[in-house]
Write a protein that holds these residues in place. Structure first.
Motif, PDB file in Angstrom:
ATOM      1  N   TYR A 118      23.174  -2.198  24.492  1.00 45.49           N
ATOM      2  CA  TYR A 118      24.225  -1.232  23.674  1.00 45.49           C
ATOM      3  C   TYR A 118      24.557   0.075  24.461  1.00 45.49           C
ATOM      4  CZ  TYR A 118      19.665   0.486  22.206  1.00 45.49           C
ATOM      5  OH  TYR A 118      18.285   1.094  22.272  1.00 45.49           O
ATOM      6  N   ARG A 119      25.442   0.878  23.907  1.00 45.54           N
ATOM      7  CA  ARG A 119      26.164   1.923  24.795  1.00 45.54           C
ATOM      8  C   ARG A 119      24.996   2.957  24.434  1.00 45.54           C
ATOM      9  NH1 ARG A 119      31.902   2.490  21.868  1.00 45.54           N
ATOM     10  NH2 ARG A 119      30.712   1.348  20.485  1.00 45.54           N
ATOM     11  N   THR A 120      24.802   3.843  25.425  1.00 43.08           N
ATOM     12  CA  THR A 120      23.665   4.945  25.454  1.00 43.08           C
ATOM     13  C   THR A 120      24.394   6.033  25.910  1.00 43.08           C
ATOM     14  OG1 THR A 120      23.292   4.404  27.783  1.00 43.08           O
ATOM     15  CG2 THR A 120      21.964   3.333  26.242  1.00 43.08           C
ATOM     16  N   CYS A 121      23.814   7.046  25.809  1.00 53.37           N
ATOM     17  CA  CYS A 121      24.348   8.452  26.065  1.00 53.37           C
ATOM     18  C   CYS A 121      24.641   8.634  27.451  1.00 53.37           C
ATOM     19  CB  CYS A 121      22.988   9.746  25.572  1.00 53.37           C
ATOM     20  SG  CYS A 121      23.573  11.400  25.880  1.00 53.37           S
ATOM     21  N   PRO A 122      25.663   9.272  28.017  1.00 52.29           N
ATOM     22  CA  PRO A 122      26.005   9.372  29.129  1.00 52.29           C
ATOM     23  C   PRO A 122      25.065  10.328  30.113  1.00 52.29           C
ATOM     24  CG  PRO A 122      27.847   9.663  28.015  1.00 52.29           C
ATOM     25  CD  PRO A 122      26.911   9.677  27.017  1.00 52.29           C
ATOM     26  N   MET A 123      24.429   9.877  31.011  1.00 55.89           N
ATOM     27  CA  MET A 123      23.315  10.298  32.077  1.00 55.89           C
ATOM     28  C   MET A 123      24.042  10.718  33.261  1.00 55.89           C
ATOM     29  SD  MET A 123      21.175  10.778  29.868  1.00 55.89           S
ATOM     30  CE  MET A 123      19.424  11.162  30.612  1.00 55.89           C
ATOM     31  N   LEU A 124      24.613  11.813  33.411  1.00 55.45           N
ATOM     32  CA  LEU A 124      25.307  12.048  34.754  1.00 55.45           C
ATOM     33  C   LEU A 124      24.906  13.383  35.365  1.00 55.45           C
ATOM     34  CD1 LEU A 124      29.028  11.706  33.170  1.00 55.45           C
ATOM     35  CD2 LEU A 124      27.722   9.923  34.850  1.00 55.45           C
ATOM     36  N   MET A 125      24.809  13.640  36.741  1.00 52.97           N
ATOM     37  CA  MET A 125      24.292  14.735  37.511  1.00 52.97           C
ATOM     38  C   MET A 125      25.556  15.773  37.202  1.00 52.97           C
ATOM     39  SD  MET A 125      21.540  13.595  38.775  1.00 52.97           S
ATOM     40  CE  MET A 125      21.248  14.737  40.185  1.00 52.97           C
ATOM     41  N   PRO A 131      22.695   9.097  38.190  1.00 53.49           N
ATOM     42  CA  PRO A 131      21.419   9.354  39.042  1.00 53.49           C
ATOM     43  C   PRO A 131      21.344   8.039  39.870  1.00 53.49           C
ATOM     44  CG  PRO A 131      21.188   9.995  36.782  1.00 53.49           C
ATOM     45  CD  PRO A 131      22.747   9.255  36.743  1.00 53.49           C
ATOM     46  N   LYS A 132      20.809   8.472  41.129  1.00 50.93           N
ATOM     47  CA  LYS A 132      20.298   7.090  41.815  1.00 50.93           C
ATOM     48  C   LYS A 132      19.098   6.535  41.867  1.00 50.93           C
ATOM     49  CE  LYS A 132      19.742   9.361  46.262  1.00 50.93           C
ATOM     50  NZ  LYS A 132      19.783  11.022  45.608  1.00 50.93           N
ATOM     51  N   ASP A 133      18.003   7.511  41.311  1.00 54.30           N
ATOM     52  CA  ASP A 133      16.692   7.036  41.195  1.00 54.30           C
ATOM     53  C   ASP A 133      16.270   7.462  39.988  1.00 54.30           C
ATOM     54  OD1 ASP A 133      16.347   9.790  42.034  1.00 54.30           O
ATOM     55  OD2 ASP A 133      16.072   8.953  44.152  1.00 54.30           O
ATOM     56  N   ALA A 134      14.868   7.297  39.911  1.00 54.21           N
ATOM     57  CA  ALA A 134      14.132   7.942  38.579  1.00 54.21           C
ATOM     58  C   ALA A 134      13.889   9.497  38.601  1.00 54.21           C
ATOM     59  CB  ALA A 134      12.926   7.212  38.565  1.00 54.21           C
ATOM     60  N   ARG A 135      13.902   9.900  39.910  1.00 57.14           N
ATOM     61  CA  ARG A 135      13.708  11.498  39.871  1.00 57.14           C
ATOM     62  C   ARG A 135      15.108  11.985  39.329  1.00 57.14           C
ATOM     63  NH1 ARG A 135      15.553  15.004  43.413  1.00 57.14           N
ATOM     64  NH2 ARG A 135      16.432  13.479  44.502  1.00 57.14           N
ATOM     65  N   GLU A 136      16.238  11.344  40.009  1.00 59.30           N
ATOM     66  CA  GLU A 136      17.307  11.900  39.592  1.00 59.30           C
ATOM     67  C   GLU A 136      17.651  11.897  38.130  1.00 59.30           C
ATOM     68  OE1 GLU A 136      20.068  12.287  43.677  1.00 59.30           O
ATOM     69  OE2 GLU A 136      20.650  11.175  42.242  1.00 59.30           O
ATOM     70  N   PHE A 137      17.260  11.016  37.576  1.00 64.82           N
ATOM     71  CA  PHE A 137      17.427  10.422  36.248  1.00 64.82           C
ATOM     72  C   PHE A 137      16.774  11.543  35.413  1.00 64.82           C
ATOM     73  CE2 PHE A 137      16.352   8.558  32.094  1.00 64.82           C
ATOM     74  CZ  PHE A 137      17.541   8.027  31.667  1.00 64.82           C
ATOM     75  N   MET A 138      15.338  11.893  35.773  1.00 68.49           N
ATOM     76  CA  MET A 138      14.856  12.739  34.956  1.00 68.49           C
ATOM     77  C   MET A 138      15.330  14.328  34.974  1.00 68.49           C
ATOM     78  SD  MET A 138      12.381  11.093  33.492  1.00 68.49           S
ATOM     79  CE  MET A 138      11.695  12.402  32.668  1.00 68.49           C
ATOM     80  N   GLU A 139      16.143  14.518  36.217  1.00 66.88           N
ATOM     81  CA  GLU A 139      16.796  15.663  36.345  1.00 66.88           C
ATOM     82  C   GLU A 139      17.700  15.915  35.113  1.00 66.88           C
ATOM     83  OE1 GLU A 139      18.292  16.387  40.291  1.00 66.88           O
ATOM     84  OE2 GLU A 139      16.319  16.162  41.305  1.00 66.88           O
ATOM     85  N   VAL A 140      18.161  14.866  34.810  1.00 64.91           N
ATOM     86  CA  VAL A 140      19.288  14.878  33.766  1.00 64.91           C
ATOM     87  C   VAL A 140      18.639  14.721  32.454  1.00 64.91           C
ATOM     88  CG1 VAL A 140      21.220  13.733  32.756  1.00 64.91           C
ATOM     89  CG2 VAL A 140      21.026  13.875  35.148  1.00 64.91           C
ATOM     90  N   TYR A 141      17.769  14.081  32.477  1.00 62.22           N
ATOM     91  CA  TYR A 141      16.997  13.705  31.042  1.00 62.22           C
ATOM     92  C   TYR A 141      16.313  14.775  30.424  1.00 62.22           C
ATOM     93  CZ  TYR A 141      13.920  11.539  27.510  1.00 62.22           C
ATOM     94  OH  TYR A 141      13.272  11.365  26.279  1.00 62.22           O
ATOM     95  N   MET A 142      15.466  15.621  31.330  1.00 57.41           N
ATOM     96  CA  MET A 142      14.572  16.807  30.895  1.00 57.41           C
ATOM     97  C   MET A 142      15.562  17.856  30.255  1.00 57.41           C
ATOM     98  SD  MET A 142      11.738  15.701  30.925  1.00 57.41           S
ATOM     99  CE  MET A 142      10.940  17.116  30.358  1.00 57.41           C
ATOM    100  N   PRO A 143      16.648  18.398  30.911  1.00 58.11           N
ATOM    101  CA  PRO A 143      17.327  19.317  30.312  1.00 58.11           C
ATOM    102  C   PRO A 143      18.246  18.821  29.038  1.00 58.11           C
ATOM    103  CG  PRO A 143      17.878  19.346  32.473  1.00 58.11           C
ATOM    104  CD  PRO A 143      17.242  18.010  32.180  1.00 58.11           C
ATOM    105  N   LEU A 144      18.414  17.450  28.959  1.00 57.19           N
ATOM    106  CA  LEU A 144      18.889  16.995  27.519  1.00 57.19           C
ATOM    107  C   LEU A 144      17.859  17.041  26.598  1.00 57.19           C
ATOM    108  CD1 LEU A 144      20.965  15.414  26.059  1.00 57.19           C
ATOM    109  CD2 LEU A 144      19.948  13.308  26.798  1.00 57.19           C
ATOM    110  N   THR A 145      16.773  17.054  26.788  1.00 55.27           N
ATOM    111  CA  THR A 145      15.540  16.999  25.619  1.00 55.27           C
ATOM    112  C   THR A 145      15.553  18.478  25.146  1.00 55.27           C
ATOM    113  OG1 THR A 145      13.803  17.814  27.468  1.00 55.27           O
ATOM    114  CG2 THR A 145      14.237  15.223  26.518  1.00 55.27           C
TER     115      THR A 145
END
Length: 644
Positions: A118-125, A131-145
């Motif tokens: 299903y569709r998810t919240c856009p996660m963009l740098m 994000p190209k890896d888990a580290r970059e994903f967390m760089e987007v995710y943590m500010p979102l939280t």
């Protein structure tokens, strides 16, 4: 699955050997179904693209713009369907442990599963890319939280949110809800075309997927109302009004879930007060996110518990497996044998017996097997056979506990470790003891055959890896009239067949493979790249022994014109010792029916080019356990070193 027929001798034609097509009613296994024609409503202006990161221990998918369902077809569909919603905080999807693995377990129960992406919240740098890896994903995710937490505070006079409360602020959740609704509508509209029952369509989910499933259950139309709901660590926070006509709800959760502490109980009490069937299971020694992977803890039983509830509430039809009897007996000292049989299965005459000998390198494993109707052993029971599974002393484990052996590798070349006199002697003793107990278990079955109407002239033995070696050596030693066989088997007894995954016979260096008496028909599966149990031959000069594998065994049988079947996995390693006893039930029944029962005189060799599964044992366990290869190696290392 594709097989190339290499050899047919004595009698040609073998139509029952390969059974490739699965029933589907318009569906195919692995098929991906788009939920909408064109772009999904509400996100037409999204320009980012779906991403799946596989360089993590558990692959994740995010930036979903085109919602789909992936089909997982059972071998024997029973008309029941389940939409599976992975979790991931509405920011990503745990597509493997909370999607594919769960779907495959459901398919074993005859359920047609649809994993919903299903569709998810856009996660963009910041530069607009994904994000190209888990580290970059967390760089987007943590500010979102942090944004979500602040949004909650702004709405509640500065009150600090719980994890559940700030997760509720993640944007675009309504799109996930819309996609689940569309998935339910799609499956029900096509139910007849897909050979599904319109009144047996359920939805289940994990974490955010559980919330999505719960939303679908609470807010729907008659066309999109689920007939069953499964909630795995999730639920609903607001006041719950159980809708009219709501179906049963099954719930499970960790006791101390940091994300969804109260929601599971909220749902349970609402359904209980509405007098609609429900169950709630809380597990102690686990955490949020266990999914359908193997943890070797009690929580691994959650799928079986849910399936049992499905049958209790008649969402899942009673199968022949539900009438299978299991009886456990001690056949020697504390060592036991489990007997599975279905008295209602129709047979002509007495029942053939398959005695399963587990693998584990004489250092692990146990007699536990799965007899669900979609599996290999379930197929045998459904066909009217008796399936027995036995314990035996684990010689390597005993030697290790006595300090005679150190690390025993699970992956790597056995020749590098076995080529040692002490080690080789321990292996030889372990095999001898295992075979002795196999003979004793056989004698027990013969002595008590009348209890199950068992045919003592049709006892087949087999297993994978160490179980295969034990079985084929038991037949070899019986044929060669060894003292061990004479002392532990009934007089004039003969086995009717052997089925083995990665067979081999251990011989002294100066001995050759011989059969004093004619052996029974043998069915063998073996990878030609197996470096643990040799496909051809493995010489251990320092150990004083050698192993001759399936290739040499087949050669000796062919020379004696003994019927056999050999399936060779091209470039497959020791993984071929496990796979057959999970997926090759029809082939094994064909072998038993043709070569054992009807005594056809045929020798068949096939080459497996593109088996639908991992080619290596490492990838097999990585997939099955839901762990990275590195994590699997660490797990094995800890086990060998005695870590809990």
């Amino acid at each position: 699955m594709r097989k190339i027929l290499l050899l047919v001798t004595l009698i040609c034609g073998l139509s029952a050997w390969a059974n490739g097509d699965h029933p589907g009613g318009g569906l195919t296994d692995g098929q991906v179904i788009r939920l909408y024609q064109g772009k999904a409503p509400g996100s037409e202006d999204w320009t980012h693209h779906e991403v799946t990161l596989t360089n993590t221990s558990n692959p994740i998918t995010f930036n979903v713009t085109e919602p789909t369902m992936k089909v997982f077809l059972p071998e024997k569909p029973n008309g029941t369907a389940m939409i599976v919603c992975p979790g991931g905080g509405f920011c990503m999807l745990s597509v493997r442990t909370e999607g594919e693995l769960a779907a495959r377990q459901l398919a074993k129960q005859g359920i047609t599963a649809f994993v919903l992406t299903y569709r998810t919240c856009p996660m963009l740098m910041k530069d607009g890319r994904a994000p190209k890896d888990a580290r970059e994903f967390m760089e987007v995710y943590m500010p979102l939280t942090e944004v979500c937490k602040q949004n909650f505070k702004d709405k509640h006079n500065g009150q600090e949110p719980t994890v559940t409360e700030w997760c509720g602020e993640v944007p675009y959740q309504e799109m996930a809800f819309a996609d689940a609704n569309q998935a339910m509508k799609t499956v029900r509209q096509h139910a007849r075309e897909w050979n599904l029952r319109e009144d047996k369509i359920g939805i289940m989910g994990f974490s955010a997927g559980a919330i999505t499933s719960m939303h679908q259950t609470l807010f729907n139309t008659p066309e999109t109302q689920p007939d069953f709901t499964g909630i795995i660590y999730g639920g609903w926070t607001a006041d719950i009004k159980v809708p009219a006509g709501a179906g049963p709800v099954w719930i499970c959760s960790p006791v101390n879930d940091i994300f969804h502490a109260e929601e599971p109980e909220n749902v349970y009490h609402a359904w209980r007060e509405a007098k609609v069937p429900t169950e709630l299971h809380t597990f102690w020694d686990c955490n949020h996110g266990f999914g359908a992977s193997t943890t070797e803890k009690n929580v691994d039983n959650w799928v079986a518990l849910m399936v049992g509830f499905m049958r209790d509430v008649k969402f899942l039809p009673q199968t022949s497996a539900s009438s299978v009897r299991k009886e456990t007996y001690a056949f020697r000292d504390t060592f036991k044998v489990d007997i599975y049989w279905n008295p209602s299965a129709k047979v002509t005459g007495r029942r053939p017996v398959f005695l399963h000998v587990h693998g584990g390198g004489w250092g692990g494993g146990d007699r536990t097997i799965d007899v669900d109707s979609a599996g290999v052993f379930g197929k045998m029971v459904d066909a009217g056979m008796i399936v027995a599974s036995m314990d035996y002393p684990l010689g390597i484990a005993i030697a290790r506990s006595q300090g005679k052996l150190d690390h025993v590798p699970m992956f790597g070349k056995s020749a590098d470790v076995w080529n040692d006199k002490v080690y080789s002697d321990i292996i030889r003793d372990a095999i001898r003891t295992s075979v002795e107990y196999l003979y004793d278990a056989t004698g027990f079955l013969v002595a008590h055959a009348d209890q199950w109407n068992a045919d003592v002239t049709k006892i087949i033995i087999g297993g994978g890896s160490a179980g295969a070696i034990n079985s084929v050596m038991a037949e070899n030693w019986l044929c060669n009239e060894t003292e061990l066989a004479a002392q532990h088997l009934p007089k004039d007894f003969r086995y009717a067949g052997v089925i083995g995954g990665a067979c081999a016979i251990m011989l002294s260096m100066d001995d050759s493979l011989t059969w004093k008496n004619r052996p029974c028909p043998v069915m063998m599966y073996h990878g030609d790249a197996d470096d643990q149990v040799p496909f051809d031959e493995m010489v251990l000069p320092d150990g004083g022994y050698k192993f001759v594998g399936s290739k040499q065994i087949a050669k000796s049988l062919r020379a004696m014109k003994v019927p056999y079947m050999l399936c060779v996995g091209q470039q497959y390693d020791h993984v071929m010792s496990n796979i057959p006893f999970e997926t090759c039930g029809e082939e094994m029944l064909s072998f038993i029916n043709r070569l054992v029962v009807h005594q056809e005189k045929v020798a068949v060799e096939t080459l497996e080019e593109d088996y639908e599964g991992p080619r290596t044992l490492m990838k097999y366990f990585s997939k099955r356990m839901g762990l990275s290869p590195e994590a699997v190696l660490k797990y094995v290392k800890d086990k060998n070193q005695g870590a809990p």
